[in-house]
Structure formats: C-alpha cells, structure tokens
Design an enzyme around this catalytic site. Sequence first.
Site, PDB file in Angstrom:
ATOM      1  N   THR A  31       0.805  -1.226   0.000  1.00  0.00           N
ATOM      2  CA  THR A  31       0.000   0.000   0.000  1.00  0.00           C
ATOM      3  C   THR A  31       0.838   1.276   0.000  1.00  0.00           C
ATOM      4  O   THR A  31       0.324   2.351  -0.279  1.00  0.00           O
ATOM      5  CB  THR A  31      -0.892   0.052   1.264  1.00  0.00           C
ATOM      6  OG1 THR A  31      -0.047  -0.029   2.422  1.00  0.00           O
ATOM      7  CG2 THR A  31      -1.888  -1.085   1.289  1.00  0.00           C
ATOM      8  N   CYS A  35       2.288   2.603   9.402  1.00  0.00           N
ATOM      9  CA  CYS A  35       1.288   2.594  10.463  1.00  0.00           C
ATOM     10  C   CYS A  35       1.925   2.457  11.832  1.00  0.00           C
ATOM     11  O   CYS A  35       3.067   2.039  11.966  1.00  0.00           O
ATOM     12  CB  CYS A  35       0.364   1.375  10.302  1.00  0.00           C
ATOM     13  SG  CYS A  35      -0.828   1.544   8.997  1.00  0.00           S
ATOM     14  N   CYS A  39      -2.691   0.065  14.705  1.00  0.00           N
ATOM     15  CA  CYS A  39      -3.621   0.456  13.629  1.00  0.00           C
ATOM     16  C   CYS A  39      -4.809  -0.503  13.552  1.00  0.00           C
ATOM     17  O   CYS A  39      -4.641  -1.724  13.570  1.00  0.00           O
ATOM     18  CB  CYS A  39      -2.897   0.462  12.289  1.00  0.00           C
ATOM     19  SG  CYS A  39      -3.954   1.110  10.967  1.00  0.00           S
ATOM     20  N   ARG A  42      -6.804  -3.999   8.807  1.00  0.00           N
ATOM     21  CA  ARG A  42      -6.439  -5.409   8.770  1.00  0.00           C
ATOM     22  C   ARG A  42      -4.917  -5.553   8.670  1.00  0.00           C
ATOM     23  O   ARG A  42      -4.266  -4.806   7.941  1.00  0.00           O
ATOM     24  CB  ARG A  42      -7.115  -6.083   7.570  1.00  0.00           C
ATOM     25  CG  ARG A  42      -7.281  -7.583   7.687  1.00  0.00           C
ATOM     26  CD  ARG A  42      -8.388  -8.050   6.729  1.00  0.00           C
ATOM     27  NE  ARG A  42      -8.086  -7.617   5.349  1.00  0.00           N
ATOM     28  CZ  ARG A  42      -7.349  -8.338   4.503  1.00  0.00           C
ATOM     29  NH1 ARG A  42      -6.864  -9.511   4.868  1.00  0.00           N
ATOM     30  NH2 ARG A  42      -7.128  -7.904   3.276  1.00  0.00           N
ATOM     31  N   ARG A  64       4.078   6.678   3.243  1.00  0.00           N
ATOM     32  CA  ARG A  64       3.372   7.862   3.725  1.00  0.00           C
ATOM     33  C   ARG A  64       2.519   7.497   4.939  1.00  0.00           C
ATOM     34  O   ARG A  64       2.106   6.346   5.103  1.00  0.00           O
ATOM     35  CB  ARG A  64       2.518   8.472   2.612  1.00  0.00           C
ATOM     36  CG  ARG A  64       1.375   7.607   2.141  1.00  0.00           C
ATOM     37  CD  ARG A  64       0.577   8.318   1.049  1.00  0.00           C
ATOM     38  NE  ARG A  64      -0.596   7.531   0.678  1.00  0.00           N
ATOM     39  CZ  ARG A  64      -0.579   6.524  -0.181  1.00  0.00           C
ATOM     40  NH1 ARG A  64       0.559   6.156  -0.768  1.00  0.00           N
ATOM     41  NH2 ARG A  64      -1.687   5.869  -0.464  1.00  0.00           N
ATOM     42  N   CYS A  69      -4.609   5.269  11.553  1.00  0.00           N
ATOM     43  CA  CYS A  69      -3.982   5.222  12.886  1.00  0.00           C
ATOM     44  C   CYS A  69      -3.178   6.480  13.172  1.00  0.00           C
ATOM     45  O   CYS A  69      -2.774   6.709  14.302  1.00  0.00           O
ATOM     46  CB  CYS A  69      -3.128   3.972  13.037  1.00  0.00           C
ATOM     47  SG  CYS A  69      -1.742   3.881  11.903  1.00  0.00           S
ATOM     48  N   ASP A 443      19.564  16.695  49.452  1.00  0.00           N
ATOM     49  CA  ASP A 443      18.249  17.303  49.660  1.00  0.00           C
ATOM     50  C   ASP A 443      17.570  16.726  50.903  1.00  0.00           C
ATOM     51  O   ASP A 443      17.445  15.505  51.050  1.00  0.00           O
ATOM     52  CB  ASP A 443      17.383  17.054  48.426  1.00  0.00           C
ATOM     53  CG  ASP A 443      16.056  17.770  48.516  1.00  0.00           C
ATOM     54  OD1 ASP A 443      16.003  18.928  48.086  1.00  0.00           O
ATOM     55  OD2 ASP A 443      15.088  17.175  49.029  1.00  0.00           O
TER      56      ASP A 443
END
Length: 497
Positions: A31, A35, A39, A42, A64, A69, A443
């Site tokens: 694709t 992600c 996400c 599927r 990209r 998500c 301290d």
Amino acid sequence: MELPDKDVCYRALESRDARFDGLIYVGVKSTGIYCRPVCPARTAKFSNCTFYGSAAAAQDAGFRPCLRCRPETAPDLASWRGTSNTVSRALALITEGALDGDGASVERLAGRLGVGERQLRRLFLQHLGASPISVAQTRRVLFAKQLIHETHMPMTEVALAAGFGSVRRFNETFQSLFHRPPSALRRKTTAIADDGVTLRLRYRAPYDWESILNFLKARAIPEVEVVEGDHYFRTVEMDGFSGTIEVSHQPERQNICVKIRFPNVRSLPAIVARVRRQFDIGADIETIDAQLSSDPLLAPLIAQRPGLRAPGGWDGFELAVRAILGQQISVTAARRLAGQVVALHGKPLSKAYAGHPGMSRLFPTAERLATVRSIGLGMPAARLAALKALAEAAVADNNLFRQASSIEEAIDRLKAIRGIGEWTAQYIALRAIREMDAFPATDIGLLRGAAVLDKTAAFTSTLLLDRAESWRPWRAYAAQHLWAADSSLPQEKGQIL
Ligand SMILES: [Zn+2]
C-alpha cells in the site's frame, strides 16, 4: 538502530500491542503506507511488512503516514531510545526550527552542536534510522497533519506553524505524499473550537496525573501559574510574543491535552515541545518503573504511585531562579519569593490571550534581571548576588540549560556560576536540563523520604548516593518518588523545592 526481531514486531502488530506504540512503525509494501502497531486496519501479510524505529525512517523509505492510525498521534518516545546527548540536543533544536527556512542547513546545525556534519548524520542514522533532514521533514508533515485534523487553523497558518517555508511547498509536499491537497485531509465533522488551538499529546500509560498536578500546584508562581481543579495554566513568552497555555488530562484516551492561546503560530512546535518536557510525556515509564522496582526500598513507592513522572521546568532560567530562591527555605517561602520577583520585574500579560484571571504577568527574562539595578528582595546579599550571576551567565550562554556532552559537564558548567553549589546544580540538571540521572543527594526531602522507607538505615547523603547507584540511569524518577513519599508525611511541610 536496534529493533526487536521481525517476528516479535509482527506479533506486536497482529495483537495491536500498545506497548510497542511509539517504538516501532510498520511500512506496508503493497500500500505504500506506514502505520502504528495499534492500527485498526487489517494486518498486512508478513512478507509485505518492514519495521522501523521512527516515523522518519519509515517516511525516508518512501512510505506515507496512515490516515486511520495517524502516526503523528503515537507517543513520541524518540528521545528515550538513543543514549546520545548530541542526538537529543539536535532533536530539540530541530523542533525549534533549526532545519526550517532557507538559511538552515545540517552543516550549521552540526556546528551549533560542536560536531562535524558527517558525524551528526552518522549518529542520526544509528539512533533514529534516518537523516536529520528526513527527521525535520517528517516532523513538519506530522505536525501539520495533526493541526489539520485537530484544529480549525486556516491552511496558510498550518503551513507556517509546521515550519514550511511557504504555502506552496506545504501544498506540494502533501500533494506528493497523499496525492491530494492538505485541505482534503480535514475532517468536516470536527466541532468548532473556541479560542486558541487545542492539541492532544499521547503518552504511554500509566500516568500519575494527580501527583504531577500536586507537585506543580505546590510550586505555582503567583500571577504566572495557576492550578485550578484538574487544569494547569501558565503564561508563556517566546520569540518576542506572549500568551498562555492550559493543560488537562484525558485518562481514557491516554492524552495530555493542551490549549494554546498565542499570537504567533510559528512558536507552536516549540510550545508543544515544552509541554512535553514539563509533563514528561515522552517517558518510557513502564521500563523505568520496572527497573526501580527491583530495589526493595523503592518497590512499595512504585506500587503506590505507578506512572509517576519527573516534571520538567517550563523554562531553564525560570527554574534556575526558583532553585536559588529555594536554597534552604521551604517550598511555600520560595514560592512567595518567586511571586515577588514576578511582581517587581515581570511584564504584564496582554488580556487578549489570558484565558484565566489568575494569570497576569510573564516571568522576567534573564536579560531583564541581568540589567536591573536592584532585584529588591528581602534576601541574603549572597543569594541576590547569585541571582544576578545566574542571569548574566544565562545571557552570555544560550546553551546553559541545554544538555552538555555529559551530565558531569552540565553540572560543572552550572557550578562555575557564583552561588550555585552541588545541590542547586543537580536540581537544575534534573528539572531544567532534563538529565534523568541527576540526583540532589543532600536534599533534606530526599533524606526524609528515604528514612520513612527504611528506619534502620539512618540515611546520610553518602549512604543515599551509594544506594542510588542501582537506580541509574533513572535516579531523577527515584528522587521524585522519595519527594512524593516525603510530602505525604503528616509532619511539618517538606523543605523540597
Ligand atoms: Zn494505520
């Protein structure tokens, strides 16, 4: 850079394991999208997946960001993976825009960090898996995407705020990444926001919001900071502009929410970066809690306050002034003195950006306190001289409150200022420079907190330092737990800062 095995990463992806969110990103070959492991889409086939340790590395490889998500909303844990101070200083400068605009270059950035350009590239590749330019570009794209999704800012302002040199470049970048103009990514259904820009910053659970709010409330500087109900407010000065922020918590979504009322959109990334620091949003808290729990002294404290953060200071100079004011006096007294400094030297805040009536002034800048004839507080002369010396040092050195090449160097640099000793330097290193291994062992609050846990040991600072060896590199968190234990004591108020 070190990533878990591909099998481990894939299992995290299949189970949508939130523990990996912000630590790994998956690029899907079929694709072209990358992600978060959580996400909802599927899960892609194993053979199509490549895993990356940063969004920039995934984007560098040509993927990209996913629109479902939204990688820009992953918890930003980058600073925790590398152990390189140079990389974390570089990331801070990049967030402030060091690689934005025409005059910017990696060479110049490397120069500011005192390293060679090639060395800086090598360190980036080693720790983030991407070049400095890719990291800056990814930051711009993801921040713009967040502004598009979560606000109603006009696109021209989004482009400026995210550090794109021009609207044209902004449009081109989005067109080539998403094959559509930026405006097409805006959801039509988002409710109309009121004044200001509201952004959500995700953290890794658990997050002890109540403790951090109590800590800030006890130290809130009159007129500059307000803690009311479940909200933290403060005035902000940056790049010659002033405004305010309002911070709240959305536990069900694991978000810290910040509403920013500020006239200059270009300052937004730097303001968000400061909110992240102050609220310690990027902490890999599970890892830290697990390590500290292995000491039986700390284990009950961690069990009592899981997800306790070590709050940063909003501004290095402001925090250092507070540290000096707080030398050997109670939190309440130090707060009152800080209020006087503000009343005497702080500029008034423009009402247009106020948001809460309790905020009316800005904390004075180092320039102001360095040049003022008299600071005018009822304080020992030596401490007034220390304030003056601090202001002069801060004016002379822009990097005074940035990480040095080592924590020892940072401490030495601070101790070179008249009136700053070991305790003050460690405290400034912890809260302002964000050295998470800093530890102000002398301290009184820490010693009291430790004594509550182990009554037989009679802790001195030397004994405490010995014990703290096994808490490295997270001694700042151990200190925070001991302070919290001390402040919950029924006795007289603690002397912690
Ligand atoms: Zn996705």
